[in-house]
Design a protein around this motif. Structure first.
Motif, PDB file in Angstrom:
ATOM      1  N   GLU A 193       2.141  -2.470   6.030  1.00 26.76           N
ATOM      2  CA  GLU A 193       1.596  -3.600   5.278  1.00 26.76           C
ATOM      3  C   GLU A 193       2.744  -4.258   4.522  1.00 26.76           C
ATOM      4  OE1 GLU A 193      -2.442  -3.976   2.767  1.00 26.76           O
ATOM      5  OE2 GLU A 193      -0.913  -2.827   1.732  1.00 26.76           O
ATOM      6  N   TRP A 194       2.859  -5.564   4.626  1.00 27.23           N
ATOM      7  CA  TRP A 194       3.913  -6.283   3.909  1.00 27.23           C
ATOM      8  C   TRP A 194       3.402  -6.687   2.523  1.00 27.23           C
ATOM      9  CZ3 TRP A 194       4.409  -5.339   8.885  1.00 27.23           C
ATOM     10  CH2 TRP A 194       5.687  -5.256   9.430  1.00 27.23           C
ATOM     11  N   HIS A 245      -7.415 -13.748   5.821  1.00 29.26           N
ATOM     12  CA  HIS A 245      -6.012 -14.129   5.697  1.00 29.26           C
ATOM     13  C   HIS A 245      -5.871 -15.601   5.374  1.00 29.26           C
ATOM     14  CE1 HIS A 245      -6.221 -10.408   8.003  1.00 29.26           C
ATOM     15  NE2 HIS A 245      -5.112 -10.102   7.358  1.00 29.26           N
ATOM     16  N   PRO A 269       2.050  -8.597  -0.656  1.00 32.28           N
ATOM     17  CA  PRO A 269       1.168  -9.774  -0.598  1.00 32.28           C
ATOM     18  C   PRO A 269       1.828 -11.077  -1.054  1.00 32.28           C
ATOM     19  CG  PRO A 269       0.578  -8.364  -2.460  1.00 32.28           C
ATOM     20  CD  PRO A 269       1.616  -7.624  -1.674  1.00 32.28           C
ATOM     21  N   ARG A 322      -0.741  -8.278   6.841  1.00 30.32           N
ATOM     22  CA  ARG A 322      -1.697  -7.701   5.893  1.00 30.32           C
ATOM     23  C   ARG A 322      -2.858  -7.103   6.678  1.00 30.32           C
ATOM     24  NH1 ARG A 322      -0.254  -6.694   1.383  1.00 30.32           N
ATOM     25  NH2 ARG A 322      -2.396  -6.868   0.668  1.00 30.32           N
ATOM     26  N   ASP A 380      -6.281  -6.337   4.907  1.00 31.55           N
ATOM     27  CA  ASP A 380      -7.027  -7.380   4.200  1.00 31.55           C
ATOM     28  C   ASP A 380      -8.247  -7.819   5.006  1.00 31.55           C
ATOM     29  OD1 ASP A 380      -5.087  -7.188   2.315  1.00 31.55           O
ATOM     30  OD2 ASP A 380      -4.379  -9.261   2.453  1.00 31.55           O
ATOM     31  N   ASN A 427      -7.176  -5.704  -0.857  1.00 27.23           N
ATOM     32  CA  ASN A 427      -7.683  -5.414   0.490  1.00 27.23           C
ATOM     33  C   ASN A 427      -9.192  -5.642   0.602  1.00 27.23           C
ATOM     34  OD1 ASN A 427      -5.459  -2.584   0.813  1.00 27.23           O
ATOM     35  ND2 ASN A 427      -5.145  -4.681   1.469  1.00 27.23           N
ATOM     36  N   GLN A 448      -4.602  -7.845  -7.826  1.00 27.86           N
ATOM     37  CA  GLN A 448      -3.931  -7.086  -6.770  1.00 27.86           C
ATOM     38  C   GLN A 448      -4.551  -5.724  -6.467  1.00 27.86           C
ATOM     39  OE1 GLN A 448       0.340  -6.321  -5.775  1.00 27.86           O
ATOM     40  NE2 GLN A 448       0.588  -8.268  -6.826  1.00 27.86           N
TER      41      GLN A 448
END
Ligand SMILES: [Zn+2]
Ligand SMILES: [Zn+2]
Length: 455
Positions: free
Chosen positions: A241-242, A212, A244, A206, A209, A260, A256
């Protein structure tokens, strides 16, 4: 019930891999089909990562293959019990993956293909024998591999035969070499190495973000694990980016759109250049609204953009203007009124009588108009004199000795709470009255204000 093909586990074979191989040899498609009839209704991914699930399954399987339970458990135990596999304080507590990964070369070339247990370890991204990339999804259709019987031969989504695929061969990457070396020679250093490795990987998943969350393990649906680890060591590249899910706490998934921008109170305070406790003051005065509120400070969520907005809300100037005074959290003036910096900041921002230095990009220091400052501090003191005041606090506000305070209580100037539970606190209104009428108290405050260049 006995299985017709009763293969024993192979050296270095993973438990979930063994189950799927056993299923395959006995004409079952999945671990569920193998174990369902004897009362085990769990997913193979559970057996890949949980010791108790493994032990329970071993008890049921051992009789089916005519093998002592203990020998079976012993064979796999090592994959679960090592302290470096699971560590409570790490950003990723377990480095065992629950999703399958395979080396296509091993599947194609081995006489009896099987899934190696170290393929399930996060830092291992390549097959040591073939130097080929371990895949977690089909190279043909990108579908994630599943724990099904055909994993040794084909993709169960598009039918791609592993024989028809040329695998990518590269050197074993340095992270895997470091991991494997430390595993052999230094377990203590390995723990430190894994701490830092896991921290990098979690940030890599991420990259945009602000902070974490710690997680139990890499989410089961995560694919492209090689890219994830690669990016962890090369954060300057164009970043992937994977999703969330599984990487961030559930409460954040509900928000959501702004994921970020989520930040916790400590990070939010840092962005503003103030202490976390001062953020609480900003919240209490409604200047800042947490996007997720909780009595547990650690769980509160803020939006980093609200910090920027608040900073921009304060006008800039290149030096302290006439009639203004510089105030920061360390200013003695605050102590004089037992006020917190965040409280004063809130009042000053609402009032508009405030500047920040032009080159400062936070609010750790502000210029407040002197006249307004005193009235802000006085109203804060009045607010804090509402209700019952603990003795220690009263001593701090009045700056007198305990004996002097006792005398004031004795002569009735300061009154204590009437109930036994409040008898060690001073009624705030009597304190406020004393502050405003006592000659010595007023003079002391006036003199202090003068020493700060006010009045
Ligand atoms: Zn291989
Ligand atoms: Zn496929």
């Amino acid at each position: 019930m006995k299985l017709s093909v009763r293969d024993r586990p192979l050296p270095g074979e993973s438990f979930a891999g063994y189950l799927i191989r056993l299923a395959d040899y006995n004409g079952r498609r999945t671990v569920n089909e193998l174990l369902g009839p004897i009362g085990l209704d769990e997913k193979a991914s559970l057996f890949a990562s949980h010791q108790q699930a493994m032990e329970h399954a071993c008890q049921l399987i051992a009789p089916m293959i005519n093998y002592p339970v203990e020998s079976l458990v012993n064979h796999f135990q090592e994959q679960f019990i090592n302290s470096w596999v699971f560590n409570e304080t790490r950003k990723i507590r377990s480095i065992t993956l629950s999703q399958p990964r395979i080396c296509i070369q091993c599947c194609v070339q081995a006489e009896e293909p099987f899934i190696h247990n170290h393929w399930a370890l996060l830092p291992v991204t390549h097959c040591t024998q073939h130097s080929s990339v371990l895949i977690d999804s089909c190279p043909g259709c990108n579908t994630q591999l599943e724990w099904t019987f055909d994993i040794f031969r084909t993709c169960n989504a598009c039918g791609l035969d592993w024989h028809d695929h040329t695998t990518e061969i590269s050197n074993i990457p340095f992270w895997q070499q470091e991991f494997e070396t430390l595993l052999q020679i230094n377990k203590n250093e390995l723990l430190d190495w894994l701490d830092s490795f896991c921290e990098k990987v979690i940030k890599s998943a991420r990259p945009l973000d602000q902070y974490h969350d710690a997680i139990y393990s890499i989410p089961a649906q995560t694919t492209n694990i090689l890219a994830l680890v690669k990016q962890a060591y090369d954060p300057d590249q164009k970043q992937m980016e994977w999703p969330p899910e599984g990487f961030v706490k559930a409460r954040r998934l509900k928000l959501q759109d702004t994921i970020n921008q989520h930040i916790r109170q400590d990070g939010f305070a840092l962005a503003l250049g103030i202490k976390p406790v001062d953020v609480t003051s900003l919240v209490q005065s409604n200047l800042i609204t947490p996007i997720y509120n909780s009595p547990v400070v650690r769980d509160m969520l803020f939006n980093i953009r609200d910090a920027d907005r608040l900073i921009k809300n304060v006008k800039v100037i290149d030096s302290c203007p006439e009639g203004y005074i510089e105030v920061s959290a360390e200013s003695g003036l605050l102590g004089l009124y037992d006020a917190k910096y965040g409280q004063l900041l809130s009042k000053a921002v609402v009032d508009g009588s405030v500047y920040r230095f032009v080159y400062s990009n936070n609010l750790n220091c502000i210029y407040v108009e002197k006249k307004r400052l005193v009235s802000h501090l006085e109203s804060l003191l009045e607010e804090s004199c509402a209700g019952l005041i603990p003795i220690q606090r009263a001593l701090r506000i009045l700056r007198i000795s305990r004996d002097e305070l006792t005398a004031l209580i004795k002569n009735g100037t300061l009154r204590l709470g009437r109930h036994s539970s409040t008898a060690n606190r001073i009624i705030g209104s009597s304190l406020w009255a004393f502050i405003n009428t006592s000659h010595s108290s007023l003079t002391r405050r006036q003199n202090r204000l003068k020493s700060f260049g006010i009045r």
